[in-house]
Motif scaffolding. Sequence first.
Motif, PDB file in Angstrom:
ATOM      1  N   THR B  46       0.831  -1.203   0.000  1.00 60.55           N
ATOM      2  CA  THR B  46       0.000   0.000   0.000  1.00 60.55           C
ATOM      3  C   THR B  46       0.864   1.251   0.000  1.00 60.55           C
ATOM      4  N   LEU B  47       1.973   1.212   0.769  1.00 62.24           N
ATOM      5  CA  LEU B  47       2.911   2.338   0.801  1.00 62.24           C
ATOM      6  C   LEU B  47       3.406   2.678  -0.596  1.00 62.24           C
ATOM      7  N   PHE B  48       3.781   1.621  -1.343  1.00 65.85           N
ATOM      8  CA  PHE B  48       4.276   1.828  -2.702  1.00 65.85           C
ATOM      9  C   PHE B  48       3.214   2.486  -3.570  1.00 65.85           C
ATOM     10  N   VAL B  49       1.994   1.933  -3.544  1.00 66.19           N
ATOM     11  CA  VAL B  49       0.929   2.456  -4.402  1.00 66.19           C
ATOM     12  C   VAL B  49       0.600   3.895  -4.030  1.00 66.19           C
ATOM     13  N   LEU B  50       0.508   4.155  -2.714  1.00 66.87           N
ATOM     14  CA  LEU B  50       0.145   5.495  -2.254  1.00 66.87           C
ATOM     15  C   LEU B  50       1.201   6.516  -2.647  1.00 66.87           C
ATOM     16  N   PHE B  51       2.455   6.160  -2.425  1.00 64.90           N
ATOM     17  CA  PHE B  51       3.559   7.064  -2.752  1.00 64.90           C
ATOM     18  C   PHE B  51       3.553   7.381  -4.246  1.00 64.90           C
ATOM     19  N   ALA B  52       3.504   6.326  -5.075  1.00 65.96           N
ATOM     20  CA  ALA B  52       3.585   6.511  -6.516  1.00 65.96           C
ATOM     21  C   ALA B  52       2.389   7.311  -7.037  1.00 65.96           C
ATOM     22  N   SER B  53       1.162   6.971  -6.569  1.00 67.34           N
ATOM     23  CA  SER B  53       0.005   7.701  -7.095  1.00 67.34           C
ATOM     24  C   SER B  53       0.021   9.145  -6.624  1.00 67.34           C
ATOM     25  N   ASN B  54       0.437   9.377  -5.367  1.00 75.10           N
ATOM     26  CA  ASN B  54       0.514  10.742  -4.878  1.00 75.10           C
ATOM     27  C   ASN B  54       1.441  11.586  -5.748  1.00 75.10           C
ATOM     28  N   VAL B  55       2.628  11.039  -6.057  1.00 76.02           N
ATOM     29  CA  VAL B  55       3.601  11.776  -6.857  1.00 76.02           C
ATOM     30  C   VAL B  55       3.047  12.047  -8.254  1.00 76.02           C
ATOM     31  N   VAL B  56       2.571  10.973  -8.916  1.00 77.82           N
ATOM     32  CA  VAL B  56       2.110  11.138 -10.299  1.00 77.82           C
ATOM     33  C   VAL B  56       0.934  12.098 -10.380  1.00 77.82           C
ATOM     34  N   ILE B  57      -0.003  11.971  -9.446  1.00 79.40           N
ATOM     35  CA  ILE B  57      -1.193  12.822  -9.523  1.00 79.40           C
ATOM     36  C   ILE B  57      -0.848  14.275  -9.222  1.00 79.40           C
ATOM     37  N   SER B  58       0.104  14.493  -8.308  1.00 82.74           N
ATOM     38  CA  SER B  58       0.432  15.902  -8.058  1.00 82.74           C
ATOM     39  C   SER B  58       1.214  16.505  -9.214  1.00 82.74           C
ATOM     40  N   ILE B  59       1.902  15.661  -9.993  1.00 80.17           N
ATOM     41  CA  ILE B  59       2.542  16.192 -11.208  1.00 80.17           C
ATOM     42  C   ILE B  59       1.481  16.543 -12.254  1.00 80.17           C
ATOM     43  N   LEU B  60       0.487  15.656 -12.377  1.00 79.77           N
ATOM     44  CA  LEU B  60      -0.506  15.823 -13.446  1.00 79.77           C
ATOM     45  C   LEU B  60      -1.690  16.685 -13.045  1.00 79.77           C
ATOM     46  N   LYS B  61      -1.693  17.205 -11.812  1.00 77.57           N
ATOM     47  CA  LYS B  61      -2.940  17.798 -11.300  1.00 77.57           C
ATOM     48  C   LYS B  61      -3.479  18.936 -12.162  1.00 77.57           C
ATOM     49  N   LYS B 122      -3.809  19.040  -4.418  1.00 82.07           N
ATOM     50  CA  LYS B 122      -3.722  20.459  -4.051  1.00 82.07           C
ATOM     51  C   LYS B 122      -2.307  20.895  -3.725  1.00 82.07           C
ATOM     52  N   ASN B 123      -1.382  19.943  -3.512  1.00 77.49           N
ATOM     53  CA  ASN B 123      -0.052  20.315  -3.042  1.00 77.49           C
ATOM     54  C   ASN B 123       1.033  19.988  -4.058  1.00 77.49           C
ATOM     55  N   SER B 124       2.245  20.526  -3.774  1.00 82.24           N
ATOM     56  CA  SER B 124       3.342  20.323  -4.704  1.00 82.24           C
ATOM     57  C   SER B 124       3.855  18.883  -4.632  1.00 82.24           C
ATOM     58  N   VAL B 125       4.673  18.527  -5.612  1.00 83.99           N
ATOM     59  CA  VAL B 125       5.158  17.154  -5.729  1.00 83.99           C
ATOM     60  C   VAL B 125       5.930  16.748  -4.469  1.00 83.99           C
ATOM     61  N   PHE B 126       6.775  17.650  -3.972  1.00 83.93           N
ATOM     62  CA  PHE B 126       7.618  17.345  -2.818  1.00 83.93           C
ATOM     63  C   PHE B 126       6.773  16.970  -1.599  1.00 83.93           C
ATOM     64  N   TYR B 127       5.790  17.825  -1.269  1.00 81.29           N
ATOM     65  CA  TYR B 127       4.959  17.548  -0.100  1.00 81.29           C
ATOM     66  C   TYR B 127       4.080  16.325  -0.315  1.00 81.29           C
ATOM     67  N   SER B 128       3.608  16.136  -1.563  1.00 81.04           N
ATOM     68  CA  SER B 128       2.775  14.972  -1.836  1.00 81.04           C
ATOM     69  C   SER B 128       3.571  13.692  -1.633  1.00 81.04           C
ATOM     70  N   ALA B 129       4.854  13.718  -2.073  1.00 84.69           N
ATOM     71  CA  ALA B 129       5.692  12.539  -1.880  1.00 84.69           C
ATOM     72  C   ALA B 129       5.870  12.258  -0.394  1.00 84.69           C
ATOM     73  N   LEU B 130       6.135  13.324   0.388  1.00 87.31           N
ATOM     74  CA  LEU B 130       6.315  13.150   1.833  1.00 87.31           C
ATOM     75  C   LEU B 130       5.034  12.648   2.484  1.00 87.31           C
ATOM     76  N   ASP B 131       3.900  13.205   2.060  1.00 91.07           N
ATOM     77  CA  ASP B 131       2.618  12.777   2.611  1.00 91.07           C
ATOM     78  C   ASP B 131       2.372  11.302   2.302  1.00 91.07           C
ATOM     79  N   GLY B 132       2.671  10.904   1.051  1.00 94.61           N
ATOM     80  CA  GLY B 132       2.502   9.508   0.674  1.00 94.61           C
ATOM     81  C   GLY B 132       3.368   8.594   1.524  1.00 94.61           C
TER      82      GLY B 132
END
Lengths: 191, 206
Positions: B46-61, B122-132
């Motif tokens: 789940t960690l992997f999926v959450l991290f990856a989707s968070n990063v990709v979605i914040s790039i594509l938002k 809503k957030n930048s890639v860096f924070y989204s990655a950390l949140d994930g």
Amino acid sequence: MTYILIFISAVFVNNIVLSQFLGVYPILGFSKRIDMVPGMTGAVAFILTISTIITYIIQKTVLIPYHVQFLQTIIYVFTIASLVTLTDRVLKRVSSSLYQTLGVYLPLITTNCVILGVAILVARKDLNLMESVVFAISTSVGFGLALVIFAGIRDQLSLVKLPKSMEGIPVALITAGLLAMAFMGFAGLVK
Amino acid sequence: MKQSGVKVFLNGIFKENPVLVLFLGMCPTLATTSTALTGMSMGLATLFVLFASNVVISILKNLIPERITMTAYVMIISTFVTVAEMLIHAYYPAMYVSLGIFLPLIVVNCLILGRVQVFASKNSVFYSALDGLGMGLGFTFALTVLGTLRELLGTGKAFGNTVFPEHYGALIFVLAPGAFITLGYLIAVVNSAKLRKTEDIEDNID
């Protein structure tokens, strides 16, 4: 006979909520109101049956012949999400009374893991079409049963004084555990 | 909105632990924690999926049209779930079997969709990655604790190492009822710790 066995197994022995842990949310979350149970169960049964048939057909005619079973998750999720949206639109047009009883629960169902779970279970167990339909209907009956029992217990529970830290989710989980223990008594019914 | 990276990261692990505080992702939590190892594996997947989707979605938002956000999110998440599924199938076939249908069901884990909608869109890639990472680690932490407790109470083992003889264990904790009951008490313990903390603060004010 097979159908009866599938029914008993899905309703009592391998109850979708109490032994498979799918659809725990509706149980914990809003089973406080017993009058919501029929609508919710009806909506789940409706979508579950249709989605099982459609995903079954996709599995047999697209995924297996073209050897793309690894796409199962993506395609199933997409199918179920579109199906829920489609049903929502069609119900709104066709019958407003049906929409009022079932429709309001539809958005809640998209994220309900019962639907996707049953679609995947059917594919993994390799049931045929008729068995899949029976399995889908029995699963929703089992879901409704757990929902009704739980709503009843929650009604009683609201009258009891609890330690503050146990209120809400913790006591609901422990109640579900005791209920699951009771359901384990059915374990010998079906092999 | 100004926020510090450390805060965002730690938020998911303790203050807003997805399982113990926010009550998200209940289905896999209950289903895959019959042993510590399966619980931890589920958490890591789940960690992997959450991290990856968070990063990709914040790039594509900014590229995703507003009308199809939900569909786009679900597609991205299910792609990563498929990746995780195939990797585990290839490298840990035994774990693939014991996680069963709950591996594909990561798609409908409301933790992931929730974080993606609330945070990554809503957030930048860096924070989204950390949140994930933070949320994923918090999830893994909760699942590992629950798995260890259930395995220990049920069979007297922790990660497969014997702690006390097996016949002292109560098998019920490994079975379905034990999942509900152990998680219920675990959340109650966290709740009472939280209550005590707020009481302390109130006492200090007095």
